[in-house]
Design an enzyme around this catalytic site. Structure first.
Site, PDB file in Angstrom:
ATOM      1  N   GLY A 101      64.901 108.668  24.449  1.00  0.00           N
ATOM      2  CA  GLY A 101      63.738 109.718  24.313  1.00  0.00           C
ATOM      3  C   GLY A 101      64.130 110.511  22.901  1.00  0.00           C
ATOM      4  O   GLY A 101      65.004 110.551  22.432  1.00  0.00           O
ATOM      5  N   GLY A 137      71.182 118.220  19.866  1.00  0.00           N
ATOM      6  CA  GLY A 137      69.579 118.234  19.291  1.00  0.00           C
ATOM      7  C   GLY A 137      69.290 118.439  17.879  1.00  0.00           C
ATOM      8  O   GLY A 137      68.398 118.923  17.537  1.00  0.00           O
ATOM      9  N   ASP A 263      64.581 101.121  20.316  1.00  0.00           N
ATOM     10  CA  ASP A 263      63.896 102.323  20.362  1.00  0.00           C
ATOM     11  C   ASP A 263      63.841 102.632  18.746  1.00  0.00           C
ATOM     12  O   ASP A 263      62.954 103.848  18.510  1.00  0.00           O
ATOM     13  CB  ASP A 263      65.029 103.190  21.045  1.00  0.00           C
ATOM     14  CG  ASP A 263      66.328 103.304  20.523  1.00  0.00           C
ATOM     15  OD1 ASP A 263      66.955 102.185  20.674  1.00  0.00           O
ATOM     16  OD2 ASP A 263      66.962 104.404  20.209  1.00  0.00           O
TER      17      ASP A 263
HETATM   18  P1  AMP Z   1      69.609 106.926  17.144  1.00  0.00           P
HETATM   19  O1  AMP Z   1      70.514 106.115  17.095  1.00  0.00           O
HETATM   20  O2  AMP Z   1      69.318 108.180  15.881  1.00  0.00           O
HETATM   21  O3  AMP Z   1      68.212 106.301  16.977  1.00  0.00           O
HETATM   22  O4  AMP Z   1      69.384 107.798  18.613  1.00  0.00           O
HETATM   23  C1  AMP Z   1      69.448 107.114  19.527  1.00  0.00           C
HETATM   24  C2  AMP Z   1      69.162 108.235  20.789  1.00  0.00           C
HETATM   25  O5  AMP Z   1      70.124 109.319  20.859  1.00  0.00           O
HETATM   26  C3  AMP Z   1      67.637 108.993  20.431  1.00  0.00           C
HETATM   27  O6  AMP Z   1      67.042 109.040  21.754  1.00  0.00           O
HETATM   28  C4  AMP Z   1      68.110 110.192  19.975  1.00  0.00           C
HETATM   29  O7  AMP Z   1      66.949 111.122  20.233  1.00  0.00           O
HETATM   30  C5  AMP Z   1      69.342 110.517  20.768  1.00  0.00           C
HETATM   31  N1  AMP Z   1      70.145 111.581  19.455  1.00  0.00           N
HETATM   32  C6  AMP Z   1      71.035 111.055  18.527  1.00  0.00           C
HETATM   33  N2  AMP Z   1      71.489 112.025  18.019  1.00  0.00           N
HETATM   34  C7  AMP Z   1      71.343 113.120  18.783  1.00  0.00           C
HETATM   35  C8  AMP Z   1      71.660 114.482  18.776  1.00  0.00           C
HETATM   36  N3  AMP Z   1      72.449 115.061  17.922  1.00  0.00           N
HETATM   37  N4  AMP Z   1      71.181 115.296  19.790  1.00  0.00           N
HETATM   38  C9  AMP Z   1      70.471 114.825  20.850  1.00  0.00           C
HETATM   39  N5  AMP Z   1      70.031 113.518  20.914  1.00  0.00           N
HETATM   40  C10 AMP Z   1      70.431 112.602  19.875  1.00  0.00           C
HETATM   41 MG    MG Z   2      66.395 106.393  16.998  1.00  0.00          MG
END
Ligand code: AMP
Ligand code: MG
Length: 500
Positions: A101, A137, A263
């Site tokens: 999410g 976040g 995702d």
């Molecule tokens: P990503 O690898 O950037 O595509 O992220 C995968 C998941 O981790 C997604 O649901 C992002 O929203 C969550 N996510 C990545 N970095 C953060 C962060 N610093 N804080 C909260 N959620 C994160």
């Molecule tokens: Mg992502």
């Protein structure tokens, strides 16, 4: 008589027109959550081109009556905005990861453009949401500049992508491997729906929500599918075709995404979620741009295969709607035709060929083989190939000297010259055509490193300059020649990981 129209600009944020789009799907799809403002925010960069497309005045970022900095740093939203975090799930590195999410993104709303379309605005890095899991976040300045510049660079290259409107910086400390500072990127796209949104409702056995989501996506973005015998199979087929075209576009410019988890796959076939991406420098077909990708799952030459793997995951999620497995498999088949077709068309254009002949594939493959063997620079080779002379006796030093094996290049060049003779067009005309598909400027990691380092020290000019250069990647820009050169030796030591 059709008179050219003045681009429409809105007088104030209060006069913008908002659509209840994704938010109207209901509470199973998202959670309402307020952004957490960045302290002492400042502009790092904005995209004037995108603001124009939105119909906003040139000084939208700085006019006091617009309150843009407060809004896009996660402070005070504009009237009509209704921030939500959406829920999705997905497969990460080939493994089911469960619920993910928008852990650090917020959909502000969907706004009308002067062109009669509407676009979603999304903040990234604006604080925790119910989907943040262990994350803070936040997003750091480094990764925010990377996302901002690469979104606009891919758009400049003509490759489907989510866009980036602005980066706002702050002195907020954010811990990654070291302590960095926080930033917020504003992203813009017709929709941020991912394969993972569908996987979420399929996996959690929520068939009604799955259907609502598919119907919403069809209604809004794939209306032609409504009339198909099986609209959901038609949707899968259309998504497969768009994804195939996206993969062909990436491969043709040497773009590596780095984290093709389901995702991070857009239902609209857009490039989305810029993390440890990279453009090829010296050509290595197995290049892995993501330092955290130890197995090379997302290596350059595996991207088209991974896209199909991801489409299978989407098909699995859509199966309750499609009904027959065979119909889903047949829809996926379209990828297997669309991808090679799209790639061959792009490679032919990169070689300056207008007619399609059976031997073209071999000619392209042989060039790529030589390029890989001698590790020549991907972008520079194709750009210089545009200056290839078909004149008898021409030595074509500029491109030939890139290769170590001159004899092998000469043998290839002889065949290329013969093939060009069959086309019967002039060298200057071919060059002009090739320059429109072989970029001179791509966002190489070392260019980003310099811009990020300066920005972290408080000077944001380099980000702005890079944006300017990359908005016109196919143009000769003599004043920016330095941005088109070979990467410096230190570029090979740059490591980009998932940390962002
Ligand atoms: P990503 O690898 O950037 O595509 O992220 C995968 C998941 O981790 C997604 O649901 C992002 O929203 C969550 N996510 C990545 N970095 C953060 C962060 N610093 N804080 C909260 N959620 C994160
Ligand atoms: Mg992502």
């Amino acid at each position: 008589m059709n008179l050219p129209q003045e681009p429409c600009t809105w007088a104030s944020p209060a006069s913008l027109s908002w659509t209840q789009g994704y938010a109207a799907l209901g509470e199973d799809f998202h959670t309402r959550v307020a952004a957490q403002a960045l302290p002492s925010p400042f502009w790092v960069a904005t995209s004037a081109g995108l603001a124009r497309e939105l119909g906003w005045p040139e000084d939208w970022a700085t006019r006091s009556d617009w309150g843009s900095l407060a809004c896009f740093s996660g402070g005070t939203p504009w009237p009509g905005m209704d921030p939500i975090a959406t829920v999705y799930s997905g497969h990460q590195f080939g493994v089911w990861a469960g619920q993910l999410g928008d852990g650090r993104a917020l959909l502000l709303g969907e706004v009308a453009t002067p062109a009669g379309t509407s676009l979603e605005l999304q903040l990234k890095g604006s604080g925790r949401t119910p989907y943040s899991r262990m994350g803070d976040g936040r997003a750091v300045l480094r990764s925010s500049i990377r996302e901002f510049l690469c979104s606009e660079a891919l758009h400049g290259l003509g490759i489907p992508t989510t866009r980036a409107l602005a980066v706002v910086g702050s002195d907020l400390p954010v811990r990654r491997e070291t302590v960095e500072t926080g930033a917020v990127v504003t992203r813009v796209a017709p929709s941020f729906v991912r394969f993972g949104h569908f996987e979420h409702f399929a996996h959690h056995d929520m068939p009604e929500q799955l259907r609502s989501l598919a119907d919403y996506v069809i209604e809004r973005y794939y209306p032609a599918c409504r009339d198909a015998a099986n609209p959901y199979a038609a949707l899968l087929e259309q998504v497969s075709v768009r994804t195939a075209e996206l993969m062909a576009a990436w491969q043709a410019v040497g773009f590596c995404h780095g984290v093709m988890n389901t995702d991070n796959m857009s239902i609209l076939g857009l490039t989305i979620d810029y993390g440890p991406f990279g453009f090829l420098d010296a050509f290595d077909p197995g290049h892995i741009c993501n330092h955290s990708d130890h197995q090379g799952r997302y290596a350059y030459n595996r991207q088209p295969h991974i896209a199909l793997w991801n489409l299978h995951a989407l098909a699995q999620a859509l199966l309750p709607l499609i009904g027959e497995t065979d119909d889903a498999l047949q829809a996926l088949e379209s990828y297997k035709t669309a991808f090679p077709q799209a790639l061959e068309a792009r490679m032919r254009a990169k070689l300056g060929l207008q007619q399609a002949l059976p031997q073209d594939r071999q000619l392209t493959d042989e060039l790529l083989r030589l390029m890989a063997q001698d590790r020549v620079d991907f972008t520079i080779t194709f750009r210089r190939l545009g200056r290839f002379s078909t004149r008898a006796g021409a030595d074509n030093t500029a491109v030939r000297d890139l290769f170590l094996d001159h004899a092998a290049f000469d043998a290839w060049a002889a065949r290329y010259r013969e093939r060009l003779a069959q086309e019967g067009c002039s060298d200057p005309e071919r060059r002009a055509r090739m320059d429109l598909v072989n970029p001179k400027y791509v966002l190489r990691n070392h260019l980003l490193e310099v811009a990020i380092r300066r920005s972290a020290a408080g000077e944001h000019d380099e980000v702005k300059r890079l944006l300017e250069v990359l908005e016109r990647p196919y143009d000769e820009q003599p004043e920016h020649e330095a941005y088109a050169g070979f990467p410096p030796d230190w570029a090979t030591s740059i490591e980009v990981s998932c940390s962002s």
